[in-house]
Every structure is written in structure tokens, then in C-alpha cells.
Enzyme design. Structure first.
Site, PDB file in Angstrom:
ATOM      1  N   ASP A  67       0.644  -1.279  -0.008  1.00 42.64           N
ATOM      2  CA  ASP A  67       0.038   0.082  -0.127  1.00 42.64           C
ATOM      3  C   ASP A  67       0.758   1.283   0.179  1.00 42.64           C
ATOM      4  O   ASP A  67       2.021   1.449   0.385  1.00 42.64           O
ATOM      5  CB  ASP A  67      -0.889  -0.031   1.198  1.00 42.64           C
ATOM      6  CG  ASP A  67      -0.317  -0.559   2.574  1.00 42.64           C
ATOM      7  OD1 ASP A  67       0.936  -0.382   2.532  1.00 42.64           O
ATOM      8  OD2 ASP A  67      -1.024  -0.780   3.571  1.00 42.64           O
ATOM      9  N   ASN A 136      -7.826  -3.546  14.140  1.00 42.75           N
ATOM     10  CA  ASN A 136      -9.137  -3.792  13.592  1.00 42.75           C
ATOM     11  C   ASN A 136      -9.181  -4.909  12.570  1.00 42.75           C
ATOM     12  O   ASN A 136     -10.305  -5.189  12.191  1.00 42.75           O
ATOM     13  CB  ASN A 136      -9.884  -2.606  13.050  1.00 42.75           C
ATOM     14  CG  ASN A 136      -9.076  -2.136  12.003  1.00 42.75           C
ATOM     15  OD1 ASN A 136      -8.058  -2.515  11.399  1.00 42.75           O
ATOM     16  ND2 ASN A 136      -9.583  -0.491  11.363  1.00 42.75           N
ATOM     17  N   HIS A 138      -7.302  -5.339   9.749  1.00 42.55           N
ATOM     18  CA  HIS A 138      -6.915  -4.687   8.454  1.00 42.55           C
ATOM     19  C   HIS A 138      -5.594  -5.537   8.078  1.00 42.55           C
ATOM     20  O   HIS A 138      -4.876  -5.639   8.893  1.00 42.55           O
ATOM     21  CB  HIS A 138      -7.112  -3.268   8.079  1.00 42.55           C
ATOM     22  CG  HIS A 138      -6.104  -2.391   8.756  1.00 42.55           C
ATOM     23  ND1 HIS A 138      -6.090  -1.228   9.288  1.00 42.55           N
ATOM     24  CD2 HIS A 138      -4.567  -2.661   9.099  1.00 42.55           C
ATOM     25  CE1 HIS A 138      -4.887  -0.823   9.619  1.00 42.55           C
ATOM     26  NE2 HIS A 138      -4.104  -1.765   9.201  1.00 42.55           N
ATOM     27  N   GLU A 143      -9.707  -1.995   5.194  1.00 36.77           N
ATOM     28  CA  GLU A 143     -10.413  -1.822   6.545  1.00 36.77           C
ATOM     29  C   GLU A 143     -11.640  -2.817   6.734  1.00 36.77           C
ATOM     30  O   GLU A 143     -12.007  -3.027   5.582  1.00 36.77           O
ATOM     31  CB  GLU A 143     -10.550  -0.216   6.695  1.00 36.77           C
ATOM     32  CG  GLU A 143      -9.485   0.592   6.613  1.00 36.77           C
ATOM     33  CD  GLU A 143      -8.683   0.690   7.899  1.00 36.77           C
ATOM     34  OE1 GLU A 143      -8.593  -0.271   8.624  1.00 36.77           O
ATOM     35  OE2 GLU A 143      -8.085   1.769   8.176  1.00 36.77           O
TER      36      GLU A 143
HETATM   37  C1  F6R Z   1       1.506  -1.487   6.251  1.00 35.92           C
HETATM   38  C2  F6R Z   1       0.118  -2.279   6.308  1.00 35.92           C
HETATM   39  C3  F6R Z   1      -0.595  -2.357   7.487  1.00 35.92           C
HETATM   40  C4  F6R Z   1       0.382  -2.587   8.640  1.00 35.92           C
HETATM   41  C5  F6R Z   1      -0.677  -2.705  10.076  1.00 35.92           C
HETATM   42  C6  F6R Z   1       0.030  -3.191  11.334  1.00 35.92           C
HETATM   43  O1  F6R Z   1       2.051  -1.579   4.881  1.00 35.92           O
HETATM   44  O2  F6R Z   1      -0.386  -2.575   5.152  1.00 35.92           O
HETATM   45  O3  F6R Z   1      -1.811  -3.251   7.385  1.00 35.92           O
HETATM   46  O4  F6R Z   1       0.760  -3.616   8.612  1.00 35.92           O
HETATM   47  O5  F6R Z   1      -1.329  -1.442  10.045  1.00 35.92           O
HETATM   48  O6  F6R Z   1       0.919  -1.920  11.471  1.00 35.92           O
HETATM   49  P1  F6R Z   1       2.058  -2.125  12.620  1.00 35.92           P
HETATM   50  O7  F6R Z   1       2.944  -3.127  12.277  1.00 35.92           O
HETATM   51  O8  F6R Z   1       2.822  -0.668  12.655  1.00 35.92           O
HETATM   52  O9  F6R Z   1       1.343  -2.270  13.847  1.00 35.92           O
END
Ligand code: F6R
Length: 263
Positions: A67, A136, A138, A143
Site C-alpha cells: 500500500d 481492527n 485490517h 479496513e
Molecule cells: C502496512 C500495512 C498495515 C500494517 C498494519 C500494522 O503496509 O499494510 O496493514 O501492517 O497497520 O501496522 P504495525 O506493524 O505498525 O502495527
């Protein structure tokens, strides 16, 4: 779903890094799907070390990140492209031309999603996709309520995700609330998926991913339908799993079987 429960975040990173090292050793032109966020950082450091020690090479590999923030170009210090350069690509022998992130600065972001899909396809598809998970549930920026067969497209971030990611931005800095992200359908096409989760704050999401219903309320639960997914989690992230002892038992049995087969 293979569920590996380890004592701490370092063990999670080490286990995950071994999977990526093996992948590159088996197929040096692997197509790697990568993630940003805090969770993969320790794994990336281990891959950098392994590359420096010439245990693995990325010279023939290519990468696709999950992303990107919409509205930031790759030179912006808050872009995920910049993050990946700093945290991984600048320290390994990969060709930058072979590393891809969705184009957050695209004039037509709707088209940019289709183009990214096309690029993944022409690269031969993703061999192994690394994922973190949001509180959540995702994955990528898919989301809750995301279509479970979605493709790369523009997605609006939830307030919870914006707050979780605020730690990366200073108070007076613009924080995007739109993204362009691989879809769940895109992720599901990766030949192998490795999801890392550490810490208590991920325990509800992990419970919903493993033991909840298959539901867009927890996009990661779609992985229940994936043929080759490994969840590597620490004790804190596993703390709300009802059948934790059983998952550990399965892993011990698997270990015994592999040893018996000499693998
Ligand atoms: C990042 C992404 C997100 C993260 C998620 C967890 O490219 O796609 O889905 O993997 O938000 O983030 P952290 O590892 O910072 O808790």
C-alpha cells in the site's frame, strides 16, 4: 492456517526471516510482497544482515508493497516508498527498478490500482506476501467492511488506523487519510502468506482472524480460505486465542513429523 506461537517479538522476526531466506535460496528471482509499519522492521534488519553476510541475494528478486498513502509521491519522507528505501532497499543488493509500490501521486488513482494489478501479473504473481495486521483486523489498508475479493484500489482509512499511525507524524504534519492498497483478492492470490503480529494490542484482531467467522468485519479472516498462510505471533498477540494449547500441540506434532522425514 499454520499458527506459530513464539515467546517474543524477536523470535517472531527470526522465524519470519528464515521463511524469506529459504524462499530466496529456493528461488532467487522470487516476487516478494512486502509491508510497512513497525512489525516487519526487525525481520527486515535480519534480511539485511543475511544479505551483508552473503547468505542471500536480492539481485534477481522483485518486490511489490501492499500500500501507499494517496497524495504522497515516492520522495515524500512519509511515503511508504521512502520508508521501504530507508528500512530495506537502500541496504540490500536489490535493483530499485525491481521494487514497486502503488503510485500515491497518480493523476488518476482509480487507474493506478488497475495498473498495479497488471504489473503484479506481468511480474509472474507474488510468491510470498508479508503482512502485518491492524488492531481492527485490517491487512494492507483493507479496513473492516472491505470486499473480500477486492483488488488494488483507493481506500479510506478508519479513524482508528489514522490514530494508530499518528505516531509516525509530527503534530503539525499533514497525515493522509486515503490510501491505495492491494485488495484482499490480490493478497489471496499470493502463493504463500506470512502474517506477523506482536503485542497485546493485536490480540483481538488475531482472535477474530483465527477463531472468528469469515467476515469483512475482520478482513484478515479471509486468510482462513488461503491454502498456504503462516501466522507468526508472540504470546501477547496469542493471548485471547481460546485454543492456543491446541495450536501449539499441532506445531509440536508437525515438528516431530518433519524430523522423522528428515526435513
Ligand atoms: C502496512 C500495512 C498495515 C500494517 C498494519 C500494522 O503496509 O499494510 O496493514 O501492517 O497497520 O501496522 P504495525 O506493524 O505498525 O502495527
Amino acid at each position: 492456517m499454520k499458527i506459530v506461537i513464539l515467546e517474543n517479538a524477536d523470535a517472531v522476526a527470526a522465524y519470519g526471516a528464515e521463511i524469506f531466506k529459504r524462499q530466496l535460496a529456493d528461488k532467487n528471482d522470487s516476487v516478494l510482497g512486502l509491508a510497512t509499519g513497525s512489525t516487519p522492521l526487525a525481520l527486515y534488519r535480519k534480511l539485511i544482515d543475511a544479505n551483508k553476510q552473503k547468505q542471500i541475494s536480492f539481485s534477481k528478486a522483485s518486490t511489490f508493497n501492499l500500500d501507499e498513502y494517496l497524495g504522497l509521491d515516492g520522495n515524500h519522507p512519509q511515503s511508504y516508498r521512502h520508508f521501504m528505501n530507508e528500512q530495506l532497499f537502500d541496504h540490500i543488493d536489490i535493483k530499485l527498478d525491481n521494487t514497486h509500490t502503488p503510485n500515491g501521486a497518480a493523476e488518476n488513482p482509480l487507474q493506478a490500482g488497475d495498473e498495479y494489478e497488471q504489473l503484479i501479473k506481468s511480474g509472474g504473481g507474488i510468491d510470498i506476501q508479508l503482512l502485518g495486521i491492524g488492531r481492527n483486523g485490517h491487512v494492507g489498508f483493507n479496513e473492516p467492511s472491505s470486499c473480500l475479493s477486492s483488488r488494488t484500489r483507493v481506500k479510506t482509512l478508519t479513524q482508528a488506523t489514522i490514530e494508530d499511525n499518528a505516531r509516525f507524524f509530527s503534530a503539525d504534519e499533514y497525515q493522509p487519510h486515503l490510501s491505495i492498497t492491494m485488495g484482499i483478492g490480490t493478497i489471496m492470490e499470493a502463493r504463500q502468506v506470512v502474517l506477523l503480529a506482536t503485542g497485546e494490542s493485536k490480540a483481538d484482531a488475531i482472535k477474530a482472524t483465527v477463531e472468528g467467522p469469515l467476515s469483512a468485519s475482520c478482513p484478515a479472516s479471509a486468510l482462513q480460505m488461503h491454502l498456504s498462510t503462516t501466522l507468526i505471533i508472540d504470546e501477547s498477540a496469542a493471548s485471547k486465542l481460546a485454543d492456543k494449547a491446541f495450536y501449539k500441540h499441532i506445531e509440536r506434532e508437525n515438528q516431530i513429523l518433519l524430523e522423522r522425514l528428515g526435513m
